[in-house]
Design a protein around this motif. Structure first.
Motif, short mmCIF file in Angstrom:
data_model
loop_
_atom_site.label_atom_id
_atom_site.label_comp_id
_atom_site.label_asym_id
_atom_site.label_seq_id
_atom_site.Cartn_x
_atom_site.Cartn_y
_atom_site.Cartn_z
N ALA A 1 -11.87 -9.32 4.10
CA ALA A 1 -10.58 -9.30 3.94
C ALA A 1 -10.37 -7.73 3.49
CB ALA A 1 -10.05 -10.20 2.98
N ILE A 2 -10.98 -7.21 2.71
CA ILE A 2 -10.65 -5.93 2.03
C ILE A 2 -10.78 -5.00 3.24
CG2 ILE A 2 -11.28 -4.13 0.55
CD1 ILE A 2 -12.35 -6.61 -1.49
N ALA A 3 -11.97 -4.99 3.81
CA ALA A 3 -12.30 -4.28 4.92
C ALA A 3 -11.18 -4.18 5.83
CB ALA A 3 -13.45 -4.57 5.65
N ALA A 4 -10.79 -5.47 6.32
CA ALA A 4 -9.72 -5.62 7.29
C ALA A 4 -8.42 -4.75 6.73
CB ALA A 4 -9.35 -7.20 7.59
N ALA A 5 -7.76 -5.06 5.72
CA ALA A 5 -6.67 -4.32 5.02
C ALA A 5 -6.93 -2.64 5.22
CB ALA A 5 -6.63 -4.70 3.88
N ILE A 6 -8.13 -2.27 5.17
CA ILE A 6 -8.39 -0.81 5.25
C ILE A 6 -8.25 -0.41 6.69
CG2 ILE A 6 -9.98 0.99 5.40
CD1 ILE A 6 -11.17 -0.31 2.60
N GLY A 7 -8.86 -1.24 7.65
CA GLY A 7 -8.91 -1.01 9.18
C GLY A 7 -7.56 -1.27 9.74
N SER A 8 -6.70 -2.08 9.25
CA SER A 8 -5.43 -2.18 9.67
C SER A 8 -4.45 -1.06 9.36
CB SER A 8 -4.68 -3.53 9.41
OG SER A 8 -4.41 -3.35 7.88
N ASN A 9 -4.87 -0.16 8.46
CA ASN A 9 -4.19 1.01 8.26
C ASN A 9 -4.30 2.18 9.38
OD1 ASN A 9 -2.90 3.65 7.34
ND2 ASN A 9 -2.86 2.50 5.36
N THR A 10 -3.31 2.32 10.24
CA THR A 10 -3.50 3.21 11.53
C THR A 10 -3.71 4.61 10.86
OG1 THR A 10 -1.06 3.52 11.63
CG2 THR A 10 -2.46 1.97 12.97
N GLY B 1 -0.54 13.89 -9.57
CA GLY B 1 -1.81 14.37 -9.89
C GLY B 1 -2.85 13.42 -9.99
N ALA B 2 -2.56 12.20 -9.86
CA ALA B 2 -3.52 11.23 -9.88
C ALA B 2 -4.69 11.54 -9.26
CB ALA B 2 -2.93 9.85 -9.86
N SER B 3 -5.88 11.02 -9.36
CA SER B 3 -7.19 11.36 -8.65
C SER B 3 -6.98 10.63 -7.41
CB SER B 3 -8.29 10.75 -9.56
OG SER B 3 -8.27 9.16 -9.56
N PRO B 4 -7.73 11.01 -6.56
CA PRO B 4 -7.72 10.47 -5.06
C PRO B 4 -8.28 9.16 -5.03
CG PRO B 4 -8.67 12.59 -4.99
CD PRO B 4 -8.64 12.14 -6.34
N LEU B 5 -8.99 8.69 -5.87
CA LEU B 5 -9.57 7.45 -5.86
C LEU B 5 -8.49 6.31 -6.48
CD1 LEU B 5 -11.42 5.01 -5.67
CD2 LEU B 5 -12.63 5.70 -7.79
N ARG B 6 -7.64 7.07 -7.65
CA ARG B 6 -6.72 6.11 -8.18
C ARG B 6 -5.64 5.89 -7.15
NH1 ARG B 6 -3.35 6.95 -13.77
NH2 ARG B 6 -5.17 7.09 -14.68
N THR B 7 -5.25 7.03 -6.34
CA THR B 7 -4.04 6.94 -5.50
C THR B 7 -4.54 6.04 -4.14
OG1 THR B 7 -3.52 9.10 -5.84
CG2 THR B 7 -2.76 8.03 -3.93
N PHE B 8 -5.78 6.04 -3.78
CA PHE B 8 -6.35 5.20 -2.79
C PHE B 8 -6.37 3.46 -3.27
CE2 PHE B 8 -9.79 2.70 -0.86
CZ PHE B 8 -9.76 2.82 0.45
N ALA B 9 -7.02 3.32 -4.46
CA ALA B 9 -7.36 1.99 -4.92
C ALA B 9 -5.61 1.39 -5.26
CB ALA B 9 -7.93 2.26 -6.31
N VAL B 10 -4.90 2.07 -5.69
CA VAL B 10 -3.68 1.41 -6.38
C VAL B 10 -2.93 1.14 -5.02
CG1 VAL B 10 -1.29 1.91 -6.94
CG2 VAL B 10 -3.41 2.65 -8.43
N ALA B 11 -2.92 1.80 -3.77
CA ALA B 11 -2.28 1.74 -2.53
C ALA B 11 -2.94 0.50 -1.79
CB ALA B 11 -2.39 3.01 -1.72
N LEU B 12 -4.26 0.50 -1.94
CA LEU B 12 -4.99 -0.58 -1.41
C LEU B 12 -4.91 -2.06 -1.92
CD1 LEU B 12 -7.16 -1.66 0.89
CD2 LEU B 12 -8.86 -1.00 -0.72
N TYR B 13 -4.80 -1.92 -3.17
CA TYR B 13 -4.63 -3.20 -4.31
C TYR B 13 -3.32 -3.70 -4.21
CZ TYR B 13 -5.91 -6.26 -8.08
OH TYR B 13 -5.81 -7.28 -8.71
N ASP B 14 -2.38 -2.79 -3.76
CA ASP B 14 -0.98 -3.49 -3.44
C ASP B 14 -0.71 -4.42 -2.52
OD1 ASP B 14 1.59 -3.00 -4.62
OD2 ASP B 14 2.06 -2.06 -2.71
N ARG B 15 -1.86 -4.73 -1.89
CA ARG B 15 -1.91 -5.63 -0.61
C ARG B 15 -2.31 -6.95 -1.43
NH1 ARG B 15 -3.52 -3.01 4.99
NH2 ARG B 15 -2.16 -0.99 4.75
N LYS B 16 -1.27 -8.12 -1.28
CA LYS B 16 -1.76 -9.50 -1.71
C LYS B 16 -3.19 -9.95 -1.49
CE LYS B 16 2.12 -9.91 -3.76
NZ LYS B 16 2.31 -9.78 -5.28
N VAL B 17 -3.70 -9.55 -0.29
CA VAL B 17 -4.91 -10.27 0.32
C VAL B 17 -6.09 -9.56 -0.02
CG1 VAL B 17 -4.99 -8.53 2.45
CG2 VAL B 17 -6.20 -10.88 2.36
N VAL B 18 -5.83 -8.26 -0.78
CA VAL B 18 -6.85 -7.52 -1.24
C VAL B 18 -6.96 -7.80 -2.89
CG1 VAL B 18 -7.55 -5.05 -1.95
CG2 VAL B 18 -6.51 -5.44 0.19
#
Length: 194
Positions: free
Chosen positions: A179-188, A26-43
């Motif tokens: 680098a952050i945008a590339a991590a988002i863009g690399s996700n199909t 039940g986490a907020s959509p932003l929390r889910t997005f942010a945690v998944a994105l921040y999980d990438r070392k480059v991010v």
């Protein structure tokens, strides 16, 4: 329904490591997005550079990415300031002091009995405070910006807006933003609905 909040798009498949930062059911959509994105070392590296070198709030940066990539909201400078102001008191009075204590303890804790365990507890509280801040920003998502098509390009533009409007020195930030945008863009799966 008129005025209903648009269903956000999720940031691809959840590939989270088990940790205290994993979104709760039940986490907020932003929390889910942010945690998944921040999980990438480059991010992580890019966000921490934007924080430590340029004075930006990592959560506001992740909010900008989410509003562009998932909600399709184009942020302007006033939206950047609105988001930052919405969490400024929490950041300055709660998150910032916890971060300072945790960082100060790094060199001191290992020499004291129980010091490392206490530092780990402070870190967990700091992370929970960060997640509370993300939830506050989540509620702001549909209220800021102009409607646009969700995309990694819009996420990049939004992060650039945050840097331009809020960074104490925007020089040199572009590589971190990219680098952050590339991590988002690399996700199909960026375009798939939640």
């Amino acid at each position: 329904m008129v005025g209903a909040r648009p269903e956000p798009r999720r940031f691809g498949p959840r590939r989270l490591r088990p940790s205290e930062t994993s979104p709760a059911p039940g986490a907020s959509p932003l929390r889910t997005f942010a945690v998944a994105l921040y999980d990438r070392k480059v991010v992580q590296a890019a966000c921490l550079a934007l924080q430590d070198v340029h004075g930006l709030d990592v959560n506001v940066v992740l909010f900008a990415a989410w509003t562009g990539a998932a909600l399709g909201r184009a942020l302007g400078a006033s939206d950047a300031r609105t988001a930052d102001e919405a969490v400024a008191a929490w950041r300055e009075r709660v998150v910032g002091p916890l971060r300072s204590v945790r960082r100060d303890m790094k060199s001191m804790a290992s020499g004291l009995a129980g010091g490392d365990a206490l530092r780990a507890k402070v870190k967990a509280v700091e992370l929970e405070a960060e997640l509370i801040e993300l939830d506050a920003l989540d509620r702001l998502g549909a209220e800021v910006g102009e409607a646009a098509a969700p995309s990694s390009e819009l996420a990049l533009a939004n992060i650039r807006t945050i840097v331009t409007a809020l960074a104490r020195d925007p020089g040199g930030a572009e590589a971190h933003v990219a680098a952050i945008a590339a991590a988002i863009g690399s996700n199909t799966d960026i375009g798939s609905s939640a």
